[in-house]
Enzyme design. Structure first.
Site, PDB file in Angstrom:
ATOM      1  CB  CYS A 134      54.011  21.702  -1.390  1.00 14.01           C
ATOM      2  SG  CYS A 134      53.994  21.345   0.377  1.00 14.01           S
ATOM      3  CB  CYS A 137      55.025  24.338   1.286  1.00 11.81           C
ATOM      4  SG  CYS A 137      55.445  22.627   1.233  1.00 11.81           S
ATOM      5  CG  ASP A 138      54.580  27.084  -1.599  1.00 11.33           C
ATOM      6  OD1 ASP A 138      55.415  27.417  -0.738  1.00 11.33           O
ATOM      7  OD2 ASP A 138      54.868  26.427  -2.608  1.00 11.33           O
TER       8      ASP A 138
END
Lengths: 304, 79
Positions: A134, A137-138
């Site tokens: 992701c 996200c990261d």
């Protein structure tokens, strides 16, 4: 004796939640089993094609779905993963999870899809230690670092574009001779000064000690090593249908359904991205969830 | 009893948003660190949790990785 529900809904993404709202309003005796709430919708970026919302983010829309779901007294079995779905005698289905066993006279499979894994050494070991699925996200954790994006479709190009603004150097490792994603995104990638595209390249292994420090890549008949601190795997999705062994699926593992969301087993229905219904969209999954619930309701009425 | 709650998150991660919503709904005060913008806090998070995924929540010194609702509820003494 185990309780026998009217209906078990597997999954709580847009399809499962919509099915649950319909089931609650039909006053069916049912439960929802899911690992998480919101499904892939919770991971989506901006959503601009869900009717009634001109603009909403994935997490906001997922929160709205959850709020709607929790308006009803729903028997929600969270943090549970279904491991098997079997037909028992007299039209009863047995659903086993990693924690318990449940029974019902009908089931809706709405378990969605998950990110596909590469299946190379080091991938599991370094998950969350540099390997991620992701970028949204990261991604921001890799500021100023060197990263590799694995894949050549739109999701890979999207991740690569995000990372060109964050990372120092971005490798795009594509196993095909050419990038398959949209031309507009491809052109942007090509124009970015810090991207190195490697076509016809395969990841052989992910290496590291405590965290990822590199990739072994097969490229033009040779094995190369590149140094990266982050690996973003963006090679598509697979349906979460492995637990339904008796259910007929297509070559991609998607559960085959007819226009009434029926599978090959009477009493087992399916909806959303886990099925072979064309176009994986939040609004389509939600609509399919509604249809599947109404089909299950009619099926149960005929059994009595 | 008031808990000391620290959240390590990025602005874009869905589960960071869900975690913060959950804390707000339960009236839990917390300090948030945007590890996408704050490199020192990112390093601190990696040291404390031994991994690179967000969100990470620290409740009275206990580290929980991800939006793990049951563990977080337990650490906060919520039913």
């Amino acid at each position: 004796m185990t309780k026998i529900y009217d209906l078990i809904i597997i999954g709580a993404g847009p399809a499962g939640i919509t099915a649950a709202v319909y089931a609650a309003r039909k006053r069916m005796d049912f439960c929802v089993i899911s690992k998480d709430i919101g499904g892939q919708a919770a991971w989506s970026g901006n959503v601009e094609n869900y009717t009634g919302y001109q603009f909403v983010t994935g997490p906001e829309l997922a929160a709205k779905f959850e709020e709607h779901l929790r308006r009803y007294q729903i028997d929600l079995k969270e943090e549970q993963e279904v491991v098997s779905l079997k037909r028992r005698d007299k039209g009863v289905m047995a659903v086993r999870t990693d924690k318990a066993q449940y029974e019902a006279r009908s089931v809706i499979i709405a378990s969605g899809k998950r990110s596909k894994e590469l299946g190379v050494p080091g991938e599991k070991e370094f998950k969350n230690r540099g390997v991620t699925y992701c970028a949204t996200c990261d991604g921001p954790l890799f500021g100023g670092k060197d990263v590799a994006i694995v894949g050549g479709g739109n999701s890979a190009l999207d991740a690569a574009l995000q990372m060109t603004r964050i990372a120092r150097r971005v490798y795009l490792i594509n196993s095909f001779p050419q990038i398959t994603g949209d031309a507009v995104m491809r052109d942007k990638i090509m124009a970015a000064p810090n991207v190195i595209v490697m076509n016809d390249a395969r990841v052989l292994a992910i290496t590291g000690d405590s965290f990822v420090n590199g990739l072994a890549i097969g490229h033009g008949g040779q094995e190369n090593k590149i140094e990266v601190q982050g690996v973003f795997i963006e090679i598509g999705l697979v349906p979460n249908s492995g637990f339904a062994e008796e259910i007929v699926a297509n070559d991609f593992g998607e559960v085959k359904v007819d226009c009434k969301n029926r599978t090959n087993i009477p009493g087992i229905f399916a909806a959303g991205d886990v099925t072979n219904v064309p176009e994986k969209q939040i609004i389509i999954a939600a609509g399919e969830g509604a249809k599947a619930c109404l089909s299950a309701f009619r099926y149960l009425a005929q059994q009595k | 009893m008031a808990h000391t709650v620290l959240v390590y998150s990025t602005a874009t991660c869905p589960y960071c948003i869900r975690l913060k919503q959950f804390l707000a709904e339960n009236n839990i005060a917390y300090e948030n660190f945007d590890v996408g913008a704050d490199r020192a806090k990112a390093d601190e998070m990696v040291k404390k949790s031994g991994q690179l995924g967000v969100p990470v929540i620290e409740i009275d010194g206990r580290i929980i990785v991800g939006f793990d609702r049951p563990k977080i509820q337990q650490a906060l003494g919520l039913s």
